[in-house]
Design a protein around this motif. Structure first.
Motif, PDB file in Angstrom:
ATOM      1  N   THR A 100       0.835  -1.206   0.000  1.00  0.00           N
ATOM      2  CA  THR A 100       0.000   0.000   0.000  1.00  0.00           C
ATOM      3  C   THR A 100       0.871   1.258   0.000  1.00  0.00           C
ATOM      4  O   THR A 100       0.621   2.199  -0.762  1.00  0.00           O
ATOM      5  CB  THR A 100      -0.935   0.005   1.227  1.00  0.00           C
ATOM      6  OG1 THR A 100      -1.755  -1.158   1.173  1.00  0.00           O
ATOM      7  CG2 THR A 100      -1.809   1.238   1.255  1.00  0.00           C
ATOM      8  N   GLU A 101       1.905   1.267   0.851  1.00  0.00           N
ATOM      9  CA  GLU A 101       2.777   2.445   0.946  1.00  0.00           C
ATOM     10  C   GLU A 101       3.558   2.669  -0.351  1.00  0.00           C
ATOM     11  O   GLU A 101       3.682   3.800  -0.822  1.00  0.00           O
ATOM     12  CB  GLU A 101       3.736   2.287   2.132  1.00  0.00           C
ATOM     13  CG  GLU A 101       3.049   2.383   3.480  1.00  0.00           C
ATOM     14  CD  GLU A 101       3.980   2.073   4.644  1.00  0.00           C
ATOM     15  OE1 GLU A 101       4.990   1.357   4.457  1.00  0.00           O
ATOM     16  OE2 GLU A 101       3.703   2.548   5.751  1.00  0.00           O
ATOM     17  N   ILE A 102       4.080   1.605  -0.926  1.00  0.00           N
ATOM     18  CA  ILE A 102       4.862   1.733  -2.156  1.00  0.00           C
ATOM     19  C   ILE A 102       3.956   2.171  -3.304  1.00  0.00           C
ATOM     20  O   ILE A 102       4.314   3.049  -4.090  1.00  0.00           O
ATOM     21  CB  ILE A 102       5.612   0.422  -2.470  1.00  0.00           C
ATOM     22  CG1 ILE A 102       6.742   0.229  -1.448  1.00  0.00           C
ATOM     23  CG2 ILE A 102       6.161   0.426  -3.893  1.00  0.00           C
ATOM     24  CD1 ILE A 102       7.475  -1.097  -1.537  1.00  0.00           C
ATOM     25  N   LYS A 103       2.763   1.590  -3.373  1.00  0.00           N
ATOM     26  CA  LYS A 103       1.817   1.994  -4.423  1.00  0.00           C
ATOM     27  C   LYS A 103       1.467   3.475  -4.279  1.00  0.00           C
ATOM     28  O   LYS A 103       1.380   4.198  -5.280  1.00  0.00           O
ATOM     29  CB  LYS A 103       0.552   1.137  -4.355  1.00  0.00           C
ATOM     30  CG  LYS A 103      -0.423   1.433  -5.469  1.00  0.00           C
ATOM     31  CD  LYS A 103      -1.627   0.515  -5.437  1.00  0.00           C
ATOM     32  CE  LYS A 103      -2.553   0.856  -6.591  1.00  0.00           C
ATOM     33  NZ  LYS A 103      -3.735  -0.004  -6.621  1.00  0.00           N
ATOM     34  N   ALA A 104       1.282   3.933  -3.049  1.00  0.00           N
ATOM     35  CA  ALA A 104       0.961   5.345  -2.811  1.00  0.00           C
ATOM     36  C   ALA A 104       2.111   6.247  -3.281  1.00  0.00           C
ATOM     37  O   ALA A 104       1.874   7.308  -3.872  1.00  0.00           O
ATOM     38  CB  ALA A 104       0.667   5.589  -1.329  1.00  0.00           C
ATOM     39  N   LEU A 105       3.355   5.819  -3.020  1.00  0.00           N
ATOM     40  CA  LEU A 105       4.514   6.589  -3.489  1.00  0.00           C
ATOM     41  C   LEU A 105       4.515   6.694  -5.011  1.00  0.00           C
ATOM     42  O   LEU A 105       4.687   7.776  -5.576  1.00  0.00           O
ATOM     43  CB  LEU A 105       5.823   5.921  -3.043  1.00  0.00           C
ATOM     44  CG  LEU A 105       6.277   6.092  -1.606  1.00  0.00           C
ATOM     45  CD1 LEU A 105       7.516   5.224  -1.347  1.00  0.00           C
ATOM     46  CD2 LEU A 105       6.594   7.549  -1.315  1.00  0.00           C
ATOM     47  N   GLN A 129      13.473   2.290   1.368  1.00  0.00           N
ATOM     48  CA  GLN A 129      13.514   2.500   2.821  1.00  0.00           C
ATOM     49  C   GLN A 129      12.348   1.821   3.532  1.00  0.00           C
ATOM     50  O   GLN A 129      12.407   1.588   4.747  1.00  0.00           O
ATOM     51  CB  GLN A 129      13.528   3.997   3.159  1.00  0.00           C
ATOM     52  CG  GLN A 129      14.721   4.765   2.616  1.00  0.00           C
ATOM     53  CD  GLN A 129      16.062   4.135   2.963  1.00  0.00           C
ATOM     54  OE1 GLN A 129      16.291   3.701   4.089  1.00  0.00           O
ATOM     55  NE2 GLN A 129      16.951   4.071   1.987  1.00  0.00           N
ATOM     56  N   LEU A 130      11.299   1.480   2.803  1.00  0.00           N
ATOM     57  CA  LEU A 130      10.146   0.800   3.397  1.00  0.00           C
ATOM     58  C   LEU A 130      10.383  -0.700   3.560  1.00  0.00           C
ATOM     59  O   LEU A 130       9.591  -1.388   4.198  1.00  0.00           O
ATOM     60  CB  LEU A 130       8.897   1.030   2.534  1.00  0.00           C
ATOM     61  CG  LEU A 130       8.420   2.482   2.419  1.00  0.00           C
ATOM     62  CD1 LEU A 130       7.299   2.587   1.392  1.00  0.00           C
ATOM     63  CD2 LEU A 130       7.966   3.011   3.780  1.00  0.00           C
ATOM     64  N   LEU A 131      11.471  -1.206   2.982  1.00  0.00           N
ATOM     65  CA  LEU A 131      11.764  -2.637   3.022  1.00  0.00           C
ATOM     66  C   LEU A 131      12.471  -3.027   4.314  1.00  0.00           C
ATOM     67  O   LEU A 131      13.172  -2.222   4.920  1.00  0.00           O
ATOM     68  CB  LEU A 131      12.659  -3.021   1.830  1.00  0.00           C
ATOM     69  CG  LEU A 131      12.128  -2.718   0.437  1.00  0.00           C
ATOM     70  CD1 LEU A 131      13.176  -3.079  -0.618  1.00  0.00           C
ATOM     71  CD2 LEU A 131      10.808  -3.434   0.175  1.00  0.00           C
ATOM     72  N   THR A 132      12.304  -4.292   4.686  1.00  0.00           N
ATOM     73  CA  THR A 132      13.050  -4.833   5.822  1.00  0.00           C
ATOM     74  C   THR A 132      14.494  -5.063   5.373  1.00  0.00           C
ATOM     75  O   THR A 132      14.765  -5.108   4.163  1.00  0.00           O
ATOM     76  CB  THR A 132      12.459  -6.194   6.280  1.00  0.00           C
ATOM     77  OG1 THR A 132      12.648  -7.143   5.223  1.00  0.00           O
ATOM     78  CG2 THR A 132      10.992  -6.073   6.641  1.00  0.00           C
ATOM     79  N   PRO A 133      15.434  -5.261   6.303  1.00  0.00           N
ATOM     80  CA  PRO A 133      16.824  -5.524   5.891  1.00  0.00           C
ATOM     81  C   PRO A 133      16.948  -6.740   4.959  1.00  0.00           C
ATOM     82  O   PRO A 133      17.730  -6.705   4.009  1.00  0.00           O
ATOM     83  CB  PRO A 133      17.545  -5.775   7.220  1.00  0.00           C
ATOM     84  CG  PRO A 133      16.761  -4.975   8.216  1.00  0.00           C
ATOM     85  CD  PRO A 133      15.330  -5.083   7.756  1.00  0.00           C
ATOM     86  N   GLU A 134      16.160  -7.777   5.209  1.00  0.00           N
ATOM     87  CA  GLU A 134      16.208  -8.964   4.350  1.00  0.00           C
ATOM     88  C   GLU A 134      15.700  -8.637   2.935  1.00  0.00           C
ATOM     89  O   GLU A 134      16.272  -9.074   1.940  1.00  0.00           O
ATOM     90  CB  GLU A 134      15.364 -10.106   4.947  1.00  0.00           C
ATOM     91  CG  GLU A 134      15.894 -10.656   6.256  1.00  0.00           C
ATOM     92  CD  GLU A 134      15.537  -9.783   7.479  1.00  0.00           C
ATOM     93  OE1 GLU A 134      14.607  -8.935   7.396  1.00  0.00           O
ATOM     94  OE2 GLU A 134      16.207  -9.948   8.520  1.00  0.00           O
TER      95      GLU A 134
END
Length: 159
Positions: A68-73, A139-144
């Motif tokens: 949702t956050e990435i799509k909004a970006l 930046q929204l991704l986890t380290p993995e």
């Protein structure tokens, strides 16, 4: 000797006009970022840059919230690009300016350089905006997920 110089000048004018018209058209098409090595169809329209970029984030096991956050970006960026796209009138003025440069009896190199510098600056800003968007999504991704993204990026760009 005079004919040779006239022929060279004519050929140079043709080459220069091709370069200028190509630069004018590419600057006016609303491309996303810098896309050296990509076809016109990959770049054109809203899907061009965004579609390829979304592919890089697929397969990272994103949570629904991340999706949702990435799509909004991406949506916000696309809408901003639409608003900043040159109008039909602006594109027509750019083409007219290029024609004036080509057909002028008093070629003004400084004016041509200024026009080309302005187009290059606009292209560069689009590239900066695209990388900024990618950074925000990353930046929204986890380290993995970030590690997996890096691996996919390397693989994709080493083709």
């Amino acid at each position: 000797m005079m004919k040779k110089n006239t022929l060279k000048a004519g050929l140079l004018a043709i080459v220069a006009s091709s370069v200028l018209l190509t630069a004018g058209v590419s600057a006016g098409e609303g491309h996303h970022g810098s896309h050296e090595g990509k076809s016109y169809h990959q770049m054109k329209g809203e899907r061009g840059g965004h579609h390829d970029m979304r592919k890089m984030f697929r397969g990272l096991d994103l949570t629904d919230e991340q999706k949702t956050e990435i799509k909004a970006l991406f949506t916000a960026h696309r809408d901003e690009m639409k608003q900043n796209r040159p109008s039909k009138e602006q594109r027509a003025a750019q083409k007219s300016q290029m024609l004036d440069f080509i057909t002028s009896t008093n070629f003004n190199e400084d004016e041509v350089r200024q026009a080309l510098a302005a187009k290059q600056e606009a292209r560069q800003q689009k590239a900066v905006d695209m990388l900024k968007l990618q950074n925000q999504a990353y930046q929204l991704l986890t380290p993995e997920q970030q590690e997996k993204f890096k691996q996919r990026f390397e693989k994709h760009h080493n083709r």
